[in-house]
Motif scaffolding. Sequence first.
Motif, mmCIF file in Angstrom:
data_model
loop_
_atom_site.group_PDB
_atom_site.id
_atom_site.type_symbol
_atom_site.label_atom_id
_atom_site.label_comp_id
_atom_site.label_asym_id
_atom_site.label_seq_id
_atom_site.Cartn_x
_atom_site.Cartn_y
_atom_site.Cartn_z
ATOM 1 N N ALA A 1 3.650 4.467 -5.245
ATOM 2 C CA ALA A 1 2.335 4.827 -4.693
ATOM 3 C C ALA A 1 1.238 4.513 -5.709
ATOM 4 O O ALA A 1 0.188 3.957 -5.365
ATOM 5 C CB ALA A 1 2.317 6.313 -4.316
ATOM 6 N N GLU B 1 0.410 0.863 -5.947
ATOM 7 C CA GLU B 1 -0.426 0.395 -4.826
ATOM 8 C C GLU B 1 -1.852 0.915 -4.937
ATOM 9 O O GLU B 1 -2.809 0.268 -4.520
ATOM 10 C CB GLU B 1 0.166 0.847 -3.494
ATOM 11 C CG GLU B 1 1.242 -0.094 -3.002
ATOM 12 C CD GLU B 1 1.754 0.274 -1.617
ATOM 13 O OE1 GLU B 1 0.935 0.523 -0.711
ATOM 14 O OE2 GLU B 1 2.988 0.322 -1.470
ATOM 15 N N ARG C 1 -5.987 9.050 -0.844
ATOM 16 C CA ARG C 1 -5.214 7.805 -0.757
ATOM 17 C C ARG C 1 -3.844 7.961 -1.400
ATOM 18 O O ARG C 1 -2.842 7.472 -0.889
ATOM 19 C CB ARG C 1 -5.932 6.674 -1.514
ATOM 20 C CG ARG C 1 -7.075 6.095 -0.767
ATOM 21 C CD ARG C 1 -7.586 4.882 -1.515
ATOM 22 N NE ARG C 1 -8.917 4.551 -1.029
ATOM 23 C CZ ARG C 1 -9.621 3.529 -1.445
ATOM 24 N NH1 ARG C 1 -9.139 2.737 -2.388
ATOM 25 N NH2 ARG C 1 -10.808 3.284 -0.950
ATOM 26 N N PHE D 1 -1.642 9.971 0.800
ATOM 27 C CA PHE D 1 -1.266 9.172 1.965
ATOM 28 C C PHE D 1 -0.149 8.189 1.598
ATOM 29 O O PHE D 1 0.846 8.054 2.310
ATOM 30 C CB PHE D 1 -2.487 8.411 2.495
ATOM 31 C CG PHE D 1 -2.186 7.631 3.740
ATOM 32 C CD1 PHE D 1 -2.300 8.214 4.993
ATOM 33 C CD2 PHE D 1 -1.750 6.314 3.661
ATOM 34 C CE1 PHE D 1 -1.989 7.498 6.147
ATOM 35 C CE2 PHE D 1 -1.436 5.595 4.804
ATOM 36 C CZ PHE D 1 -1.557 6.184 6.042
ATOM 37 N N LEU D 2 -0.318 7.516 0.463
ATOM 38 C CA LEU D 2 0.680 6.521 0.041
ATOM 39 C C LEU D 2 2.048 7.176 -0.180
ATOM 40 O O LEU D 2 3.074 6.635 0.234
ATOM 41 C CB LEU D 2 0.220 5.827 -1.246
ATOM 42 C CG LEU D 2 -0.876 4.774 -1.051
ATOM 43 C CD1 LEU D 2 -1.523 4.398 -2.391
ATOM 44 C CD2 LEU D 2 -0.303 3.528 -0.381
ATOM 45 N N ARG E 1 3.187 9.949 1.162
ATOM 46 C CA ARG E 1 3.752 10.386 2.446
ATOM 47 C C ARG E 1 4.227 9.190 3.274
ATOM 48 O O ARG E 1 5.267 9.244 3.932
ATOM 49 C CB ARG E 1 2.720 11.199 3.230
ATOM 50 C CG ARG E 1 2.571 12.596 2.666
ATOM 51 C CD ARG E 1 1.677 13.426 3.548
ATOM 52 N NE ARG E 1 1.556 14.775 3.066
ATOM 53 C CZ ARG E 1 2.355 15.786 3.427
ATOM 54 N NH1 ARG E 1 3.325 15.583 4.280
ATOM 55 N NH2 ARG E 1 2.158 16.981 2.940
ATOM 56 N N GLU E 2 3.486 8.108 3.185
ATOM 57 C CA GLU E 2 3.876 6.895 3.909
ATOM 58 C C GLU E 2 5.240 6.396 3.438
ATOM 59 O O GLU E 2 6.011 5.826 4.203
ATOM 60 C CB GLU E 2 2.819 5.825 3.639
ATOM 61 C CG GLU E 2 2.815 4.674 4.595
ATOM 62 C CD GLU E 2 1.703 3.710 4.247
ATOM 63 O OE1 GLU E 2 1.025 3.242 5.163
ATOM 64 O OE2 GLU E 2 1.500 3.414 3.045
ATOM 65 N N LYS E 3 5.548 6.631 2.182
ATOM 66 C CA LYS E 3 6.818 6.168 1.622
ATOM 67 C C LYS E 3 7.940 7.184 1.834
ATOM 68 O O LYS E 3 9.026 7.042 1.269
ATOM 69 C CB LYS E 3 6.640 5.883 0.126
ATOM 70 C CG LYS E 3 5.730 4.697 -0.124
ATOM 71 C CD LYS E 3 5.421 4.504 -1.580
ATOM 72 C CE LYS E 3 4.279 3.532 -1.751
ATOM 73 N NZ LYS E 3 4.479 2.248 -1.034
#
Length: 354
Positions: A146, A149, A166, A169-170, A172-174
């Motif tokens: 994360a 990125e 951000r 979010f990154l 959690r997205e992973k």
Amino acid sequence: MERIARIRERLQAEQADVFLISNPVNRRYITGFTGSAGLVWISSTKQALLTDFRYVEQVKAECPGWELVRIETYSDTLEELIGQEGVRSIVFEEEYVTVKQLKEWQERFPSVELKGSSGWVETLRMRKTPEEIENIRRAAQIGDEAFAELLPTIKSGLTEQEIALRLEFLMREKGASAMSFAPIVGSGPQSALPHARPGDRILSYGDFVVFDFGCVWNGYCSDMTRTIVIGEPEEQHLLIYDLVLKAQMEALRAVAPGRTGAEIDAIAREIISEAGYGDYFGHGLGHSLGLEVHENPRLSKVDNTVLEPGMIVTVEPGVYLPGFGGVRIEDLVVVTEDGHEVLTSTFKELYVVK
Ligand code: GLY
Ligand code: MN
Ligand code: MN
């Protein structure tokens, strides 16, 4: 199971009949139950999870080998179990039973000796199993990925809050199920607050920015910190950054079985103190983590726990100059048979946002 056998050994040593677990994290560690209400009863012949209607199916799925006792009220159920097993003494977790609860038990079960205890399960939690280490490793990887990125998107003009969002979010997205704690993004003078809360301050030229964050994977936490600078660093930036990095790397190098938390803490503290910044490093060097983000042992002046293979610690020195800014660098490290393995893989050279 090993964990229950260790509890039963302690019960025998204390000549007590029952160990009652109230701490939700310890409850999960011992039984696997992830629900939010329940008591664990361990005696020499019985291992039972006491909970209510809401969790019946969940306990069946999560806790093989555990007897499910469905309660109407906890005190009624405890009274029944005490009668069934002829219990004369119960050890409870004194940090997790309220005064009110204890008074009620004393009134309801006057013939039972109620003994407070501390740390029975927490001590078991200090040494992680290979499976626990894999969960923490994955949580740490998600943090690294994360952050990798996030970094190229950082520029002056963004607020701390936007960046923290951000980052969350990154992660959690992973696949992270939660944050280990609300991510810290502190810029400029705010970076001198070890636990800064991200606010609406706009990142600008000359700022240090501290990112301290971690996430939860399969119940287990990670924790890492990196500090960057916005615009060309000045002498003061470089001096502090290099000092913290040196302290961090020297302390990290020393993590091994047989060393104590106090010894490792002293290595970083001495480097920072000798450079004249001792007063600006006011917290301990690190801590363990697992199901919780702060667990024992600690790397601190007052923790003489001897490190053992399977223990995990953070190494996170910092220097915080009020009004100017601060630097903290934090890695996650697992103690191995012959030294250590660092679980955080993000680079540590000073990153400059042009
Ligand atoms: N901010 C939590 C920690 O690094 O320990
Ligand atoms: Mn941290
Ligand atoms: Mn930490």
